[in-house]
Design a protein around this motif. Structure first.
Motif, PDB file in Angstrom:
ATOM      1  N   THR A  17       0.823  -1.210   0.000  1.00 45.11           N
ATOM      2  CA  THR A  17       0.000   0.000   0.000  1.00 45.11           C
ATOM      3  C   THR A  17       0.855   1.256   0.000  1.00 45.11           C
ATOM      4  OG1 THR A  17      -1.778  -1.180   1.135  1.00 45.11           O
ATOM      5  CG2 THR A  17      -1.835   1.236   1.227  1.00 45.11           C
ATOM      6  N   VAL A  18       1.922   1.239   0.800  1.00 48.99           N
ATOM      7  CA  VAL A  18       2.822   2.396   0.864  1.00 48.99           C
ATOM      8  C   VAL A  18       3.412   2.681  -0.520  1.00 48.99           C
ATOM      9  CG1 VAL A  18       5.049   3.196   1.770  1.00 48.99           C
ATOM     10  CG2 VAL A  18       3.378   2.151   3.303  1.00 48.99           C
ATOM     11  N   LEU A  19       3.884   1.634  -1.197  1.00 48.70           N
ATOM     12  CA  LEU A  19       4.479   1.829  -2.521  1.00 48.70           C
ATOM     13  C   LEU A  19       3.431   2.218  -3.561  1.00 48.70           C
ATOM     14  CD1 LEU A  19       7.159  -0.973  -2.532  1.00 48.70           C
ATOM     15  CD2 LEU A  19       7.565   1.485  -2.692  1.00 48.70           C
ATOM     16  N   ALA A  20       2.251   1.622  -3.497  1.00 47.12           N
ATOM     17  CA  ALA A  20       1.186   1.988  -4.442  1.00 47.12           C
ATOM     18  C   ALA A  20       0.820   3.455  -4.271  1.00 47.12           C
ATOM     19  CB  ALA A  20      -0.041   1.105  -4.239  1.00 47.12           C
ATOM     20  N   ASN A  21       0.691   3.902  -3.037  1.00 45.70           N
ATOM     21  CA  ASN A  21       0.371   5.310  -2.784  1.00 45.70           C
ATOM     22  C   ASN A  21       1.504   6.223  -3.234  1.00 45.70           C
ATOM     23  OD1 ASN A  21      -2.145   4.721  -1.726  1.00 45.70           O
ATOM     24  ND2 ASN A  21      -1.447   4.748   0.392  1.00 45.70           N
ATOM     25  N   PHE A  22       2.733   5.810  -2.996  1.00 46.73           N
ATOM     26  CA  PHE A  22       3.886   6.612  -3.394  1.00 46.73           C
ATOM     27  C   PHE A  22       3.945   6.774  -4.910  1.00 46.73           C
ATOM     28  CE2 PHE A  22       8.317   6.641  -4.866  1.00 46.73           C
ATOM     29  CZ  PHE A  22       8.712   7.871  -4.377  1.00 46.73           C
ATOM     30  N   VAL A  23       3.842   5.664  -5.630  1.00 50.29           N
ATOM     31  CA  VAL A  23       3.956   5.706  -7.086  1.00 50.29           C
ATOM     32  C   VAL A  23       2.795   6.481  -7.704  1.00 50.29           C
ATOM     33  CG1 VAL A  23       3.931   4.274  -9.175  1.00 50.29           C
ATOM     34  CG2 VAL A  23       5.359   3.633  -7.242  1.00 50.29           C
ATOM     35  N   SER A  24       1.607   6.368  -7.100  1.00 53.40           N
ATOM     36  CA  SER A  24       0.440   7.086  -7.636  1.00 53.40           C
ATOM     37  C   SER A  24       0.381   8.528  -7.143  1.00 53.40           C
ATOM     38  CB  SER A  24      -0.847   6.357  -7.260  1.00 53.40           C
ATOM     39  OG  SER A  24      -1.065   6.441  -5.863  1.00 53.40           O
ATOM     40  N   GLU A  25       1.376   8.891  -6.339  1.00 53.45           N
ATOM     41  CA  GLU A  25       1.491  10.242  -5.781  1.00 53.45           C
ATOM     42  C   GLU A  25       0.343  10.593  -4.840  1.00 53.45           C
ATOM     43  OE1 GLU A  25       2.269  12.872  -9.084  1.00 53.45           O
ATOM     44  OE2 GLU A  25       4.304  12.102  -9.264  1.00 53.45           O
ATOM     45  N   SER A  26      -0.194   9.571  -4.201  1.00 55.18           N
ATOM     46  CA  SER A  26      -1.176   9.768  -3.141  1.00 55.18           C
ATOM     47  C   SER A  26      -0.384   9.868  -1.845  1.00 55.18           C
ATOM     48  CB  SER A  26      -2.134   8.575  -3.086  1.00 55.18           C
ATOM     49  OG  SER A  26      -2.901   8.634  -1.912  1.00 55.18           O
ATOM     50  N   THR A  27      -0.758  10.763  -0.965  1.00 54.42           N
ATOM     51  CA  THR A  27       0.001  10.926   0.272  1.00 54.42           C
ATOM     52  C   THR A  27      -0.555  10.067   1.399  1.00 54.42           C
ATOM     53  OG1 THR A  27      -1.368  12.820   0.861  1.00 54.42           O
ATOM     54  CG2 THR A  27       0.731  13.268  -0.257  1.00 54.42           C
ATOM     55  N   GLU A  28      -1.694   9.451   1.192  1.00 57.75           N
ATOM     56  CA  GLU A  28      -2.331   8.655   2.236  1.00 57.75           C
ATOM     57  C   GLU A  28      -1.480   7.442   2.605  1.00 57.75           C
ATOM     58  OE1 GLU A  28      -6.188   5.786   2.487  1.00 57.75           O
ATOM     59  OE2 GLU A  28      -6.368   7.615   1.321  1.00 57.75           O
TER      60      GLU A  28
END
Length: 156
Positions: A17-28
């Protein structure tokens, strides 16, 4: 518009989840751990895998159990589809404060022939982003080549 379906799989608490949010530029959820439900039932996996173009297997290299478990993820999500090894990416995700040993990671065959990147969002976030973008560009190239072959087979 071209769409690609890429699966992020791996053991619990590996950093998906951390990497998915990072790559998608989501800060959550980038800085703290909050478990996600995900799809923990293997009976759902065939439906998830249908029409996927790539698989990213994420694991925590500091946990010996993860090294064994990623063999199962590879078998289920890459070999059974079947996908090319070039459509698979292994990500050794180093959590904040971990030792982050990137040199002494020995993977068993066939995992040792896959592209492996180490991610540490504290130390080298842009390198991680660049590696993901290279992987996604490769997936797009594979999709385009496959479409061209399909179109040529229809024409001839």
């Amino acid at each position: 518009m071209l769409r690609a379906k890429v699966l992020l799989v791996g053991p619990c608490e590996s950093g998906k989840t951390v990497l998915a949010n990072f790559v998608s530029e989501s800060t959550e959820g980038i800085c703290s751990y909050s478990p996600t439900q995900g799809v923990r039932f293997e009976t759902c996996w065939p439906a998830l895998m249908k029409d996927s173009h790539g698989v990213i297997i994420i694991f925590n290299p500091d946990l010996p159990s993860h090294l064994k478990e990623i063999e199962m993820w590879y078998s289920c999500f890459v070999q059974q589809q079947p996908l090319l090894d070039s459509q698979c990416l292994l990500v050794a995700h180093h959590k904040p404060g971990s030792a982050g040993d990137t040199e002494n990671l020995s993977l068993a065959y066939p995992l040792n022939k896959l592209k492996l990147i180490h991610s540490n969002l504290e130390e080298d976030p842009e390198d991680v982003r660049m590696e993901f973008m290279k992987y996604f560009r490769n997936i797009i190239t594979i999709i385009n080549e496959s479409r061209e072959r399909e179109e040529m087979s229809i024409i001839s």
